[in-house]
Design an enzyme around this catalytic site. Structure first.
Site, PDB file in Angstrom:
ATOM      1  N   HIS A   1       0.821  -1.214   0.000  1.00  0.00           N
ATOM      2  CA  HIS A   1       0.000   0.000   0.000  1.00  0.00           C
ATOM      3  C   HIS A   1       0.859   1.269   0.000  1.00  0.00           C
ATOM      4  O   HIS A   1       0.335   2.374  -0.234  1.00  0.00           O
ATOM      5  CB  HIS A   1      -0.926  -0.005   1.220  1.00  0.00           C
TER       6      HIS A   1
ATOM      7  N   ASP B   1      -2.172   2.332  -4.564  1.00  0.00           N
ATOM      8  CA  ASP B   1      -3.408   2.740  -3.896  1.00  0.00           C
ATOM      9  C   ASP B   1      -4.467   1.658  -4.071  1.00  0.00           C
ATOM     10  O   ASP B   1      -4.398   0.823  -4.973  1.00  0.00           O
ATOM     11  CB  ASP B   1      -3.919   4.058  -4.489  1.00  0.00           C
TER      12      ASP B   1
END
Length: 403
Positions: free
Chosen positions: A374, A378
């Site tokens: 992450h 995204d």
């Protein structure tokens, strides 16, 4: 004159290895480039060849010891005969004291074993000198070793002279086995990935009807033309290429404070090997045909079983596909393969009721999982990439028209 044998260069970033097995005993005749030892590195097993023809001399280090690149591990005695010609001298038994008194003195192990047989011998703890080979010229085969291991497992355990007291009806045993270097590296890298990356997994399900029908329709002509079966992996590999092209962050990596994007796809394919999971790399998958992808993956799978993968086979990779479905997994959260930023997990195909056009129908479904870092990817990008893969599998025509 004694010729020194040293640990060869093992590949990028690999500085040490463990002596996995001595393939020659002191006093054995060896030919030029004949393997005399097997080294276990962080990634693969590497054979050490003899630099000259001669007689195996002293083994400087024992099995299980760690050695660095360039370290002396053995010597080869010069084989030039007294007459001055280059005829190798015959084997001289007991010319050099054995490195370990536990090594079998039988000559049955003198014949060179194939890599797959050596790996099986190490995995099952079988003494090859006690086996009778069923292969050509009496050579041992992997099946001989597996059969011997099964017989050993099924044989009743010898009665102990002083049995320890145990609870009635119980058979409690413990076995302590040192982790191989490969297993230690797998453990370290997986834990490092959990610690350093911001791991998250997104899921989707995929209707496999269209791919199954395509395979059924073209499997015979495909195999006849290309000499390889048409499998699911080529469809998913090409579908992944579409997704990585449209969502480049999924094919990128973090290096320091920079993001490195790749305009190519070097696909790491997780395959099972005797000592654990290995991840060879199929390079430039985005430029390959379906047949080339299937041939490359099948070739790596065979090399993994035989223990003949090289450092070059394991180096690099920008994205990984791991197929837990071959072992029956319904759903999982795969861990990324650093420094990569994403991994696609495939699972078993299972017929399930689904709604289609207002009707409940039975379809062959597969859960897909995309684990990602992450820090660089995204949620929107991860979900989009997995959706592209799903749509390409459900409608393979997209793979042909690059949609």
């Amino acid at each position: 004159m004694a010729i020194e044998v040293k640990v060869p260069t093992l590949g990028e970033s690999v500085t040490e290895a463990t002596i996995g097995e001595w393939l020659k005993k002191p006093g054995d005749a060896v030919a030029v480039d004949e393997p005399i030892a097997s080294l276990e590195t962080d990634k693969v097993a590497v054979e050490v060849p003899s630099p000259v023809a001669g007689v195996m001399g002293k083994q400087v280090v024992a099995v299980g010891e760690t050695v660095e690149v360039g370290a002396l591990i053995a010597t080869i005695e010069d084989s030039v005969s007294p007459a001055g010609d280059d005829t190798p001298a015959p084997r001289v038994k007991d010319a050099v004291a054995p490195a370990s008194s536990t090594e079998p003195a039988d000559d049955a192990g003198d014949a060179a074993l194939s890599p797959s047989v050596r790996r099986a011998v190490l995995e099952h703890g079988i003494d090859p000198s006690t086996l009778k080979g069923t292969g050509k010229d009496g050579r041992l085969t992997k099946e001989d070793v597996v059969a011997a291991a099964k017989a050993k497992k099924d044989a009743p355990a010898p009665a102990a002279s002083t049995p320890a007291p145990a609870a009635a009806g119980s058979d409690r045993r413990e076995e302590r086995v040192k982790m191989t270097r490969l297993r230690q590296t797998i453990a370290r890298r997986l834990k490092s990935a959990q610690t350093e990356a911001a791991l998250l997994t997104t899921f989707n399900d995929c209707d496999m009807t269209a791919v199954i029908e395509a395979r059924e329709a073209y499997k015979d002509v495909f195999a006849k033309k290309h000499g390889i079966k048409l499998g699911f992996m080529s469809f998913f590999a090409k579908a992944a290429c579409l997704a990585l092209k449209d969502v480049p962050a999924v094919n990128a990596k973090i290096e320091g404070d920079e993001i490195i994007y790749h305009d190519y796809v070097d696909l790491s394919v997780a395959v099972s090997a005797p000592n654990g999971l290995v991840v060879p790399v199929v390079r430039d998958v985005n430029q390959m045909s379906f047949a080339q992808v299937e041939q490359a993956i099948a070739g790596y799978g065979q090399k993994a079983k035989e223990g003949t993968l090289t450092m070059q086979d394991m180096t690099g990779g920008t994205f990984t596909i791991s197929n837990g479905g071959v072992f029956g997994s319904l759903m999982s959260t795969p861990i990324i393969n650093p420094p990569q930023s994403a991994v696609l997990g495939l699972h078993r195909i299972e017929e399930r009721p689904v709604a289609r056009n207002g009707q409940v129908v039975i379809r062959p479904m597969m859960y897909l999982a995309l684990s990602y870092d992450h820090r660089i990817i995204d949620g929107r990008e991860a979900v989009t990439a997995l959706k592209i893969i799903k749509e390409a599998i459900e409608d393979p025509m997209r793979l042909l028209i690059d949609l």
